[in-house]
Design a protein around this motif. Structure first.
Motif, PDB file in Angstrom:
ATOM      1  N   SER A 136       0.824  -1.132  -0.039  1.00  0.00           N
ATOM      2  CA  SER A 136       0.035   0.141   0.014  1.00  0.00           C
ATOM      3  C   SER A 136       0.945   1.097  -0.025  1.00  0.00           C
ATOM      4  N   VAL A 137       0.458   2.281  -0.889  1.00  0.00           N
ATOM      5  CA  VAL A 137       1.073   3.812  -0.711  1.00  0.00           C
ATOM      6  C   VAL A 137      -0.119   4.525  -0.693  1.00  0.00           C
ATOM      7  N   GLU A 138      -0.208   5.477   0.214  1.00  0.00           N
ATOM      8  CA  GLU A 138      -1.076   6.509   0.388  1.00  0.00           C
ATOM      9  C   GLU A 138      -0.577   8.045   0.639  1.00  0.00           C
ATOM     10  N   PHE A 139      -0.820   8.856  -0.270  1.00  0.00           N
ATOM     11  CA  PHE A 139      -0.550  10.343   0.221  1.00  0.00           C
ATOM     12  C   PHE A 139      -1.171  10.979   1.499  1.00  0.00           C
ATOM     13  N   ASP A 140      -0.503  11.657   2.204  1.00  0.00           N
ATOM     14  CA  ASP A 140      -0.899  12.278   3.323  1.00  0.00           C
ATOM     15  C   ASP A 140      -0.474  13.599   3.462  1.00  0.00           C
ATOM     16  N   GLY A 141      -1.554  14.519   2.756  1.00  0.00           N
ATOM     17  CA  GLY A 141      -1.046  15.946   2.954  1.00  0.00           C
ATOM     18  C   GLY A 141      -1.299  16.774   4.035  1.00  0.00           C
ATOM     19  N   ASP A 142      -1.930  16.266   5.017  1.00  0.00           N
ATOM     20  CA  ASP A 142      -2.622  17.065   6.061  1.00  0.00           C
ATOM     21  C   ASP A 142      -1.621  18.001   6.786  1.00  0.00           C
ATOM     22  N   ARG A 143      -0.475  17.533   7.272  1.00  0.00           N
ATOM     23  CA  ARG A 143       0.589  18.502   7.995  1.00  0.00           C
ATOM     24  C   ARG A 143       1.833  18.712   7.142  1.00  0.00           C
ATOM     25  N   THR A 144       2.714  17.854   7.386  1.00  0.00           N
ATOM     26  CA  THR A 144       4.096  17.780   6.180  1.00  0.00           C
ATOM     27  C   THR A 144       3.806  16.504   5.195  1.00  0.00           C
ATOM     28  N   PRO A 145       3.556  16.879   4.048  1.00  0.00           N
ATOM     29  CA  PRO A 145       3.279  15.838   3.007  1.00  0.00           C
ATOM     30  C   PRO A 145       4.065  14.732   3.123  1.00  0.00           C
ATOM     31  N   VAL A 146       3.485  13.611   3.083  1.00  0.00           N
ATOM     32  CA  VAL A 146       4.298  12.476   3.040  1.00  0.00           C
ATOM     33  C   VAL A 146       3.474  11.204   2.361  1.00  0.00           C
ATOM     34  N   TRP A 147       4.347  10.211   2.060  1.00  0.00           N
ATOM     35  CA  TRP A 147       3.478   9.118   1.360  1.00  0.00           C
ATOM     36  C   TRP A 147       4.054   7.911   2.578  1.00  0.00           C
ATOM     37  N   GLU A 148       2.513   7.382   2.894  1.00  0.00           N
ATOM     38  CA  GLU A 148       2.491   6.319   3.989  1.00  0.00           C
ATOM     39  C   GLU A 148       2.543   4.845   3.220  1.00  0.00           C
ATOM     40  N   VAL A 149       3.789   4.377   3.320  1.00  0.00           N
ATOM     41  CA  VAL A 149       3.971   3.153   2.817  1.00  0.00           C
ATOM     42  C   VAL A 149       3.854   1.933   3.527  1.00  0.00           C
ATOM     43  N   GLU A 150       3.064   0.759   3.366  1.00  0.00           N
ATOM     44  CA  GLU A 150       3.155  -0.267   3.962  1.00  0.00           C
ATOM     45  C   GLU A 150       3.847  -1.715   3.273  1.00  0.00           C
TER      46      GLU A 150
END
Length: 187
Positions: A136-150
């Motif tokens: 899984s890869v998901e973008f999280d742009g809430d605070r500091t933009p990161v890709w969450e990778v499982e």
């Protein structure tokens, strides 16, 4: 289909400490049974192959991709600014594509802007984060933009964050059952 069964039997026997003997008959040449994936037929499409297929179906920017129950689920921000959900089978073939009617609020506009400004794509984040299988890869742009990778290696899951601008990989904070980023704090 025979190749998948043979590979599955062989893998199960080897994991169990035994040996496997398989006899393959003639291989069907119908397009439905042949895989374009370079890996073993039992593994299906890689994340990169599924991402490429989703982006071919909906040109734009990949926001997330996740392998779940033998299928790939992808969210794509189309070039026209609409959010799309793309479902692909295990081999990376698109089986459903639709506009996501739920992604039209102001928070989604901020997410879209952060996603478009990311220097690192979803597939680049997956490559940077893993020497194992990315599920899984998901973008999280809430605070500091990161890709969450499982990732999964030897049946053990690992969650990593990849900075969307620098590409720096860090261990994701442990999940907290008492809170959830999607809980929707209404202040």
């Amino acid at each position: 289909m025979k190749r998948i069964i043979i590979a599955s039997v062989a893998a199960a026997a080897l994991v169990g400490g035994g040996t496997a003997v398989a006899v393959a008959g003639t291989q069907s040449s119908s397009p439905a049974t042949q895989s374009s994936a370079p890996a073993a037929a039992s593994t299906g499409a890689s994340l990169t192959q599924a991402a490429d297929a989703a982006l071919k179906a909906v040109p734009g920017t990949l926001d997330s991709i996740d392998r779940d129950h033998g299928r790939w689920e992808a969210d794509v921000l189309g070039k026209d600014g609409t959010w799309h959900e793309v479902t692909l089978d295990a081999n990376g073939k698109v089986i459903d594509q639709r506009v996501d009617p739920d992604d039209n609020d102001p928070e989604d506009a901020a997410e879209a802007k952060a996603l478009r400004n990311a220097d690192v794509s979803a597939t680049e984040a997956a490559r940077k984060a893993s020497s194992s299988t990315v599920t899984s890869v998901e973008f999280d742009g809430d605070r500091t933009p990161v890709w969450e990778v499982e990732t999964v290696k030897n049946h053990k899951e690992r969650d990593l964050n990849v900075d969307a601008h620098s590409g720096k990989v860090t261990q994701a904070p442990a999940d907290d059952d008492h809170g959830d980023d999607d809980s929707g704090d209404d202040d």
